[in-house]
Design a protein around this motif. Structure first.
Motif, PDB file in Angstrom:
ATOM      1  N   ALA A   1     -44.693 -37.295 -33.897  1.00  0.00           N
ATOM      2  CA  ALA A   1     -45.619 -38.406 -35.118  1.00  0.00           C
ATOM      3  C   ALA A   1     -44.829 -39.522 -34.799  1.00  0.00           C
ATOM      4  N   VAL A   2     -45.552 -40.668 -34.359  1.00  0.00           N
ATOM      5  CA  VAL A   2     -45.067 -42.003 -33.803  1.00  0.00           C
ATOM      6  C   VAL A   2     -45.549 -43.126 -34.771  1.00  0.00           C
ATOM      7  N   ALA A   3     -44.784 -43.778 -35.481  1.00  0.00           N
ATOM      8  CA  ALA A   3     -45.349 -45.080 -36.179  1.00  0.00           C
ATOM      9  C   ALA A   3     -45.530 -46.144 -35.146  1.00  0.00           C
ATOM     10  N   GLY A   4     -46.606 -46.211 -34.439  1.00  0.00           N
ATOM     11  CA  GLY A   4     -46.751 -47.281 -33.326  1.00  0.00           C
ATOM     12  C   GLY A   4     -46.799 -48.509 -33.819  1.00  0.00           C
ATOM     13  N   SER A   5     -47.041 -48.844 -34.871  1.00  0.00           N
ATOM     14  CA  SER A   5     -47.137 -50.312 -35.492  1.00  0.00           C
ATOM     15  C   SER A   5     -45.596 -50.945 -36.043  1.00  0.00           C
ATOM     16  N   GLU A   6     -44.614 -50.172 -36.201  1.00  0.00           N
ATOM     17  CA  GLU A   6     -43.383 -50.502 -36.705  1.00  0.00           C
ATOM     18  C   GLU A   6     -42.601 -50.949 -35.511  1.00  0.00           C
ATOM     19  N   THR A   7     -42.179 -52.248 -35.444  1.00  0.00           N
ATOM     20  CA  THR A   7     -41.422 -52.668 -34.400  1.00  0.00           C
ATOM     21  C   THR A   7     -39.942 -52.127 -34.565  1.00  0.00           C
ATOM     22  N   TRP A   8     -39.613 -51.900 -35.765  1.00  0.00           N
ATOM     23  CA  TRP A   8     -37.963 -51.370 -35.936  1.00  0.00           C
ATOM     24  C   TRP A   8     -37.853 -49.793 -35.419  1.00  0.00           C
ATOM     25  N   THR A   9     -38.921 -49.031 -35.633  1.00  0.00           N
ATOM     26  CA  THR A   9     -38.729 -47.884 -34.901  1.00  0.00           C
ATOM     27  C   THR A   9     -38.249 -47.890 -33.150  1.00  0.00           C
ATOM     28  N   TYR A  10     -38.753 -48.769 -32.585  1.00  0.00           N
ATOM     29  CA  TYR A  10     -38.319 -49.094 -30.963  1.00  0.00           C
ATOM     30  C   TYR A  10     -37.160 -49.968 -31.211  1.00  0.00           C
ATOM     31  N   GLY A  11     -37.173 -51.070 -31.769  1.00  0.00           N
ATOM     32  CA  GLY A  11     -36.118 -51.991 -31.674  1.00  0.00           C
ATOM     33  C   GLY A  11     -34.791 -51.964 -32.198  1.00  0.00           C
TER      34      GLY A  11
ATOM     35  N   GLY B   1     -54.915 -50.496 -28.604  1.00  0.00           N
ATOM     36  CA  GLY B   1     -55.160 -51.258 -29.709  1.00  0.00           C
ATOM     37  C   GLY B   1     -54.710 -50.723 -31.106  1.00  0.00           C
ATOM     38  N   GLU B   2     -55.343 -49.383 -31.188  1.00  0.00           N
ATOM     39  CA  GLU B   2     -55.093 -48.365 -32.300  1.00  0.00           C
ATOM     40  C   GLU B   2     -53.920 -47.910 -32.670  1.00  0.00           C
ATOM     41  N   PHE B   3     -53.051 -47.891 -31.573  1.00  0.00           N
ATOM     42  CA  PHE B   3     -51.666 -47.203 -31.657  1.00  0.00           C
ATOM     43  C   PHE B   3     -50.961 -48.084 -32.145  1.00  0.00           C
ATOM     44  N   ILE B   4     -50.956 -49.646 -31.902  1.00  0.00           N
ATOM     45  CA  ILE B   4     -49.950 -50.366 -32.875  1.00  0.00           C
ATOM     46  C   ILE B   4     -50.674 -51.092 -33.944  1.00  0.00           C
ATOM     47  N   ASN B   5     -51.818 -50.680 -34.652  1.00  0.00           N
ATOM     48  CA  ASN B   5     -52.458 -51.042 -35.721  1.00  0.00           C
ATOM     49  C   ASN B   5     -52.006 -50.445 -36.908  1.00  0.00           C
ATOM     50  N   LYS B   6     -51.308 -51.205 -37.850  1.00  0.00           N
ATOM     51  CA  LYS B   6     -50.559 -50.840 -39.105  1.00  0.00           C
ATOM     52  C   LYS B   6     -51.587 -49.880 -40.183  1.00  0.00           C
TER      53      LYS B   6
ATOM     54  N   GLY C   1     -38.394 -54.494 -29.678  1.00  0.00           N
ATOM     55  CA  GLY C   1     -39.645 -54.019 -30.420  1.00  0.00           C
ATOM     56  C   GLY C   1     -41.227 -54.848 -30.355  1.00  0.00           C
ATOM     57  N   GLN C   2     -41.023 -55.938 -30.612  1.00  0.00           N
ATOM     58  CA  GLN C   2     -42.171 -56.645 -30.577  1.00  0.00           C
ATOM     59  C   GLN C   2     -42.721 -56.908 -28.859  1.00  0.00           C
ATOM     60  N   TYR C   3     -41.729 -57.098 -27.983  1.00  0.00           N
ATOM     61  CA  TYR C   3     -41.944 -57.394 -26.668  1.00  0.00           C
ATOM     62  C   TYR C   3     -42.591 -56.110 -25.969  1.00  0.00           C
ATOM     63  N   ILE C   4     -42.081 -54.998 -26.331  1.00  0.00           N
ATOM     64  CA  ILE C   4     -42.735 -53.808 -25.800  1.00  0.00           C
ATOM     65  C   ILE C   4     -43.940 -53.449 -26.365  1.00  0.00           C
ATOM     66  N   MET C   5     -44.157 -53.877 -28.007  1.00  0.00           N
ATOM     67  CA  MET C   5     -45.641 -53.491 -28.220  1.00  0.00           C
ATOM     68  C   MET C   5     -46.621 -54.220 -27.650  1.00  0.00           C
ATOM     69  N   GLU C   6     -46.307 -55.826 -27.454  1.00  0.00           N
ATOM     70  CA  GLU C   6     -47.338 -56.676 -27.168  1.00  0.00           C
ATOM     71  C   GLU C   6     -47.653 -56.432 -25.468  1.00  0.00           C
ATOM     72  N   ASN C   7     -46.578 -55.939 -24.781  1.00  0.00           N
ATOM     73  CA  ASN C   7     -46.788 -56.051 -23.484  1.00  0.00           C
ATOM     74  C   ASN C   7     -46.951 -54.605 -22.858  1.00  0.00           C
ATOM     75  N   TYR C   8     -46.676 -53.463 -23.594  1.00  0.00           N
ATOM     76  CA  TYR C   8     -46.935 -52.054 -23.189  1.00  0.00           C
ATOM     77  C   TYR C   8     -47.599 -51.332 -23.916  1.00  0.00           C
ATOM     78  N   LEU C   9     -47.171 -51.213 -25.247  1.00  0.00           N
ATOM     79  CA  LEU C   9     -48.041 -50.187 -26.276  1.00  0.00           C
ATOM     80  C   LEU C   9     -49.416 -50.839 -26.551  1.00  0.00           C
ATOM     81  N   ASN C  10     -49.563 -51.884 -26.341  1.00  0.00           N
ATOM     82  CA  ASN C  10     -51.049 -52.588 -26.719  1.00  0.00           C
ATOM     83  C   ASN C  10     -51.795 -52.054 -25.771  1.00  0.00           C
ATOM     84  N   HIS C  11     -51.511 -51.650 -24.646  1.00  0.00           N
ATOM     85  CA  HIS C  11     -52.464 -51.260 -23.346  1.00  0.00           C
ATOM     86  C   HIS C  11     -52.095 -49.923 -22.957  1.00  0.00           C
ATOM     87  N   GLN C  12     -53.509 -49.203 -22.616  1.00  0.00           N
ATOM     88  CA  GLN C  12     -53.353 -47.899 -22.229  1.00  0.00           C
ATOM     89  C   GLN C  12     -52.859 -47.875 -20.729  1.00  0.00           C
ATOM     90  N   GLY C  13     -52.935 -46.758 -20.129  1.00  0.00           N
ATOM     91  CA  GLY C  13     -52.404 -46.844 -18.906  1.00  0.00           C
ATOM     92  C   GLY C  13     -51.010 -46.125 -18.620  1.00  0.00           C
TER      93      GLY C  13
END
Length: 492
Positions: free
Chosen positions: A221-231, A289-294, A454-466
């Motif tokens: 279960a991943v809180a995809g939209s929360e930068t603090w869970t990564y950063g 997109g849905e993965f990081i949608n709060k 956190g923000q860098y990974i969300m914007e450059n990687y988690l926001n895209h499929q593949g």
């Protein structure tokens, strides 16, 4: 004449009023012996109750005021004629109060008993800038890892082996953990029951899914939209490969920062693997997109997925207990932690006394907030503050409040302490066997974890499929290291 009399009357009246106001002001200014500014709303009412108990027992009147983590209000209070005697400090705000001369070094305490209490605070949770000074008494311990429902593990493997599976999951190597996740994923998606190896012991998934196991939609279960869970939390495990505590991280040299490349690459690899096996409402959720949608994939949704047995693991801390209890009170007594594991190699580990095995069998345990004594108040007031904090942390009634009214884990809990919270008890179990790491990430520059990780990974990687490539892991690591250096240089 009447005009003069009138004027004199007004002056006399005003002077009298000023005297009254002044007298009242003096009473209102300080009708207490010590004043505690509490920055944690969780224990506000209980702390006020405890202060009353202390007054009844000692005659010392304690004023409490609580406002959750509000630095501006605390700064204003510190500039009053009667500032707080005791106030809440955090690792990341310590420097401000130290530079302003507000922090009393507890090594210089007046009370011998309190001085002894402060000296016994374990080094890895001490509020310090140089591992010598000591600026606070911990509120309590917090910790995090992968939360797991032991009953669900029993449904996956059989109740007769569930305890053994949990214990072996705790100390399993990363390759073993990774293969177990793949087996879980195949079991969830394709009903394929297979054998897995954990800590060298083989276990077999049950051929027929139980009711709980049938509800699973993914492994994590991943809180995809929360930068603090990564950063914050997950990257902390990588930093622990290079730094033993926040002080070491705060004083890192450029050479030490460069040595983070390997651990941070392994962090990115583990994050890629984890988010590739994320659970959703009806099945695995693809990154995009849905993965990081709060609104659809935030903290609350991740907790809901886990509490509904739609995921096996949830990376969170003991603070999540109350949220899970609200969603599904039936499972809270079955919860425990397993460590967040990274595919580290021994060459990645430069922190003294650390090993790959130790890091992958330990959970992060730390202190989020401290009671500090104001060095600017009178010596008499400081001594009263010492006596109160000593009583709170050693008396029977103080311990009762900390454990059962504040719902904290006492930082000085004994080995036989048992609490009414399964996750708190799990943290104590890791602490008893010294399988804990500290929180070096709070020694990084203030905005580093959220922005450059956190923000860098969300914007450059988690926001895209593949799929991610190895070059992506390297880019994530280099961006994080360069960001840390830039923030340091900007301060100089």
């Amino acid at each position: 004449m009447k005009t003069l009399q009138k004027r004199l009357g007004i002056i006399v009246t005003l002077l009298s009023l000023c005297l009254v106001i002044s007298a009242c002001g003096k009473t209102a200014e300080k009708d207490y012996d010590i004043y505690i500014y509490n920055g944690k709303s969780q224990n506000a009412d209980a702390l006020a109750e405890l202060a009353k108990k202390y007054e009844e027992e000692t005659g010392v009147k304690v004023k409490t005021f609580t406002l959750e983590d509000n630095p501006e209000e605390l700064r204003a209070e510190m500039n009053l004629k009667t500032p707080p005697t005791i106030f809440t400090t955090y690792t990341d705000t310590m420097a401000e109060w130290q530079q302003g001369g507000f922090l009393l070094d507890l090594n210089n305490a007046q009370s011998p008993e309190f001085k002894q209490l402060a000296s016994e605070i374990p080094e890895d949770i001490r509020l310090t800038t140089d591992n010598q000074n000591n600026y606070g008494i911990p509120y309590g311990l917090e910790g995090y890892g992968y939360v797991v429902n032991t009953e669900l593990i029993g449904d996956l493997f059989g109740d007769d082996v569930k305890d053994a599976v949990i214990e072996d999951l705790k100390v399993a190597s990363y390759p073993e953990f990774e293969k177990a996740v793949l087996a879980f994923d195949n079991y969830i998606k394709n009903d394929k029951a297979s054998e897995i190896t954990l800590n060298g012991t083989k276990y077999t998934l049950k051929a027929e899914k139980s009711e709980l196991a049938a509800q699973l939609t993914g492994v994590f279960a991943v809180a995809g939209s929360e930068t603090w869970t990564y950063g914050d939390h997950m990257v902390n495990v990588a930093l622990a490969a290079a730094f033993n505590n926040a002080v070491d991280a705060r004083n890192a040299t450029e050479q030490q920062l460069d040595s983070l490349k390997g651990p941070l690459e392994k962090y990115a690899q583990a994050l890629d693997f984890k988010t590739s096996h994320a659970a959703g409402k009806t099945g695995p959720i693809e990154r995009g997109g849905e993965f990081i949608n709060k609104t659809v994939n935030g903290y609350d949704q991740a907790v809901q997925l886990f509490a509904d047995s739609k995921a096996i693991f949830l990376k969170q801390g003991n603070w999540v207990y109350a949220n899970i209890q609200k969603v599904n009170p039936q499972i809270v007594d079955t919860l425990t932690f397993i460590p967040v594991k990274l595919p580290l190699e021994q060459s990645d580990v430069t922190a003294e006394g650390k090993s790959v095995e130790k890091l992958n069998s330990s959970i992060s345990v730390f202190v989020p907030s401290y009671y500090s004594i104001n060095a600017t108040v009178s010596k008499e007031e400081q001594k009263k503050a010492e006596e109160f904090l000593l009583w709170m942390n050693t008396s029977e009634i103080g311990q009762e409040y900390i454990q059962n009214k504040f719902f904290f884990i006492p930082y000085n809990a004994s080995e036989d302490t048992k609490l009414d919270n399964s996750l708190n008890n799990a943290i104590l179990d890791y602490k008893k066997v010294s399988n804990t790491i500290s929180n070096p990430y709070v020694g990084a520059p203030a905005t580093w974890a959220r922005t450059y990780v956190g923000q860098y990974i969300m914007e450059n990687y988690l926001n895209h499929q593949g799929a991610w490539q190895e070059t992506d892991y390297t880019q994530i690591a280099e961006n994080a290291i360069n960001g840390w250096k830039q923030l340091i240089n900007a301060k100089q």
